[in-house]
Design a protein around this motif. Structure first.
Motif, short mmCIF file in Angstrom:
data_model
loop_
_atom_site.label_atom_id
_atom_site.label_comp_id
_atom_site.label_asym_id
_atom_site.label_seq_id
_atom_site.Cartn_x
_atom_site.Cartn_y
_atom_site.Cartn_z
N GLY A 1 0.79 -1.23 0.00
CA GLY A 1 0.00 0.00 0.00
C GLY A 1 0.81 1.27 0.00
N SER A 2 2.11 1.17 0.31
CA SER A 2 2.95 2.37 0.37
C SER A 2 3.94 2.47 -0.78
CB SER A 2 3.71 2.41 1.70
OG SER A 2 4.61 1.32 1.81
N LEU A 3 3.89 1.52 -1.72
CA LEU A 3 4.86 1.54 -2.81
C LEU A 3 4.77 2.82 -3.63
CD1 LEU A 3 7.06 0.12 -4.46
CD2 LEU A 3 5.24 -0.93 -5.82
N ALA A 4 3.55 3.27 -3.94
CA ALA A 4 3.40 4.47 -4.77
C ALA A 4 4.05 5.68 -4.13
CB ALA A 4 1.92 4.73 -5.04
N ARG A 5 4.01 5.75 -2.79
CA ARG A 5 4.63 6.89 -2.10
C ARG A 5 6.15 6.77 -2.06
NH1 ARG A 5 0.45 5.46 1.34
NH2 ARG A 5 1.89 4.62 2.90
N THR A 6 6.65 5.55 -2.23
CA THR A 6 8.09 5.31 -2.12
C THR A 6 8.81 5.52 -3.45
OG1 THR A 6 7.55 3.64 -0.45
CG2 THR A 6 9.79 3.64 -1.29
N VAL A 7 8.14 5.26 -4.55
CA VAL A 7 8.76 5.31 -5.87
C VAL A 7 9.50 6.62 -6.15
CG1 VAL A 7 8.28 5.34 -8.36
CG2 VAL A 7 7.27 3.57 -6.92
N PRO A 8 8.95 7.80 -5.80
CA PRO A 8 9.67 9.04 -6.10
C PRO A 8 11.03 9.16 -5.42
CG PRO A 8 7.36 9.49 -5.66
CD PRO A 8 7.60 8.07 -5.27
N GLY A 9 11.29 8.33 -4.42
CA GLY A 9 12.57 8.39 -3.72
C GLY A 9 13.70 7.66 -4.42
N TRP A 10 13.37 6.98 -5.53
CA TRP A 10 14.38 6.23 -6.27
C TRP A 10 14.68 6.93 -7.59
CZ3 TRP A 10 10.59 1.94 -4.87
CH2 TRP A 10 10.93 1.36 -3.65
N ALA A 11 15.86 6.66 -8.13
CA ALA A 11 16.30 7.35 -9.34
C ALA A 11 15.85 6.65 -10.62
CB ALA A 11 17.82 7.48 -9.33
N GLN A 12 16.05 5.35 -10.71
CA GLN A 12 15.70 4.60 -11.93
C GLN A 12 15.25 3.18 -11.51
OE1 GLN A 12 19.17 4.36 -14.48
NE2 GLN A 12 20.54 3.88 -12.79
N PRO A 13 14.14 3.12 -10.73
CA PRO A 13 13.73 1.84 -10.17
C PRO A 13 13.18 0.87 -11.20
CG PRO A 13 12.06 3.49 -9.73
CD PRO A 13 13.23 4.22 -10.33
N ARG A 14 13.46 -0.40 -10.94
CA ARG A 14 12.90 -1.50 -11.71
C ARG A 14 12.40 -2.55 -10.72
NH1 ARG A 14 17.64 -2.32 -16.37
NH2 ARG A 14 17.44 -0.22 -17.31
N ILE A 15 11.47 -3.38 -11.16
CA ILE A 15 10.89 -4.39 -10.27
C ILE A 15 11.05 -5.76 -10.94
CG2 ILE A 15 8.55 -4.13 -11.20
CD1 ILE A 15 7.55 -4.51 -8.28
N GLU A 16 11.28 -6.78 -10.14
CA GLU A 16 11.50 -8.11 -10.66
C GLU A 16 10.93 -9.17 -9.71
OE1 GLU A 16 15.72 -7.78 -11.14
OE2 GLU A 16 16.15 -8.26 -9.05
N PRO A 17 10.49 -10.32 -10.25
CA PRO A 17 9.90 -11.37 -9.42
C PRO A 17 10.97 -12.22 -8.76
CG PRO A 17 9.79 -12.02 -11.71
CD PRO A 17 10.40 -10.65 -11.69
N GLU A 18 10.73 -12.58 -7.50
CA GLU A 18 11.69 -13.36 -6.73
C GLU A 18 10.98 -14.44 -5.93
OE1 GLU A 18 15.16 -12.30 -5.66
OE2 GLU A 18 15.28 -10.45 -6.85
N ILE A 19 11.69 -15.51 -5.63
CA ILE A 19 11.29 -16.47 -4.61
C ILE A 19 12.08 -16.12 -3.35
CG2 ILE A 19 11.44 -18.88 -3.87
CD1 ILE A 19 10.92 -19.68 -6.78
N ALA A 20 11.39 -15.98 -2.23
CA ALA A 20 12.04 -15.62 -0.97
C ALA A 20 11.96 -16.78 0.01
CB ALA A 20 11.40 -14.38 -0.37
N PHE A 21 13.05 -17.01 0.72
CA PHE A 21 13.10 -18.02 1.77
C PHE A 21 13.17 -17.34 3.13
CE2 PHE A 21 15.34 -20.21 -1.78
CZ PHE A 21 14.49 -21.30 -1.91
N VAL A 22 12.58 -17.98 4.14
CA VAL A 22 12.83 -17.62 5.53
C VAL A 22 13.63 -18.77 6.12
CG1 VAL A 22 11.81 -17.14 7.79
CG2 VAL A 22 10.75 -16.22 5.72
N THR A 23 14.75 -18.47 6.75
CA THR A 23 15.65 -19.52 7.21
C THR A 23 15.20 -20.12 8.54
OG1 THR A 23 17.11 -17.91 8.31
CG2 THR A 23 17.60 -18.48 6.01
#
Length: 256
Positions: A88-110
């Protein structure tokens, strides 16, 4: 360019939302160890400012990413609590980056601390849970042009990440066959399977364990590990919606 000078230059560029020419343009003799020396200074400064390291990330674990970035081996960076972004806060965060890109990941919790090299079977036993995730990368270098030492120094372009609900698959071998789709505004732009990550996502944990062992470092139990992008990244643009679907792991949808 000393590691301290490079860390200061990267930090200043990050704060000003500007990019730099790769350090290796001026000094082609810089190597991977130099990059990790810069990254260590960056991590220490962030910790000193109150951030907390909550995990690690693998970069350039897929052929698509290696070919695009002209780098031929996986790299390792760190994640802090400040990098975690709620959908819900991504749209507010985007202006803080210079040339952002997004990519899909698999995340593990150890499920345990990682400090010694793991076999593939041991890596499976070191997993407490798995989730669909998205990483936001934001390279400090002009047009995402860099060599291996540059991107390592820049903490593997790490900027932010989002994670979906935690799942506990009964058969982690199936992760290699997970199908992933990345949609932008309702259109599928990239597809892959879990095998895009080093042949099997668990090999990302093996690579990370070897990296930690070489450096005498420990990643605590309960840490988050981003295994690396399954596909190429896409520009993160305000007003667009990004949806990642992975069979067996769920869906993550966010608007920028």
């Amino acid at each position: 360019m000393t590691p301290a000078d490079a860390e200061a230059a990267l930090r200043a560029a990050r704060g000003a939302r500007r990019t730099l020419a790769p350090f290796t343009d001026a000094d082609p003799t810089l190597d991977e160890q130099w990059g990790y020396d810069v990254q260590s200074l960056d991590r220490a400064r962030r910790l000193g400012s109150g951030e907390t390291v909550i995990g690690a990330k693998l970069g350039l674990t897929s052929a698509a990413k290696q070919q695009r970035m002209n780098v031929d081996q996986p790299i390792v960076g760190f994640l802090t609590d400040v990098m975690r972004v709620e959908a819900g806060s991504l749209a507010r965060t985007v202006p803080g980056w210079a040339q952002p890109r997004i990519e899909p990941e698999i995340a593990f919790v150890t499920a345990q601390a990682l400090s010694a090299p793991l076999t593939l079977d041991e890596a499976a036993r070191a997993v407490d849970g798995v989730c669909v995730a998205a990483e936001v990368i934001d390279s400090r270098y002009d047009g995402y042009r860099f060599r291996l030492p540059d991107v390592v120094a820049d903490n593997t372009s790490a900027a932010g990440f989002l994670v979906g609900p935690l799942a506990r698959p009964t058969d982690l071998d199936e992760l290699a066959r997970v199908r992933c789709e990345l949609e932008v505004d309702g259109h599928v732009v990239h597809e892959a399977t879990g095998a895009a990550i080093l042949g099997h996502p668990l090999r990302a944990l093996v690579h990370l364990s070897e990296h930690l062992a070489r450096r005498g470092q420990t990643l605590p139990a309960g840490s988050l590990v981003l295994a690396g992008a399954l596909t190429d990244a896409v520009p993160l643009l305000g007003g667009s919606r990004y949806t990642i679907r992975m069979t067996g792991l769920g869906t993550l949808s966010v608007g920028a």
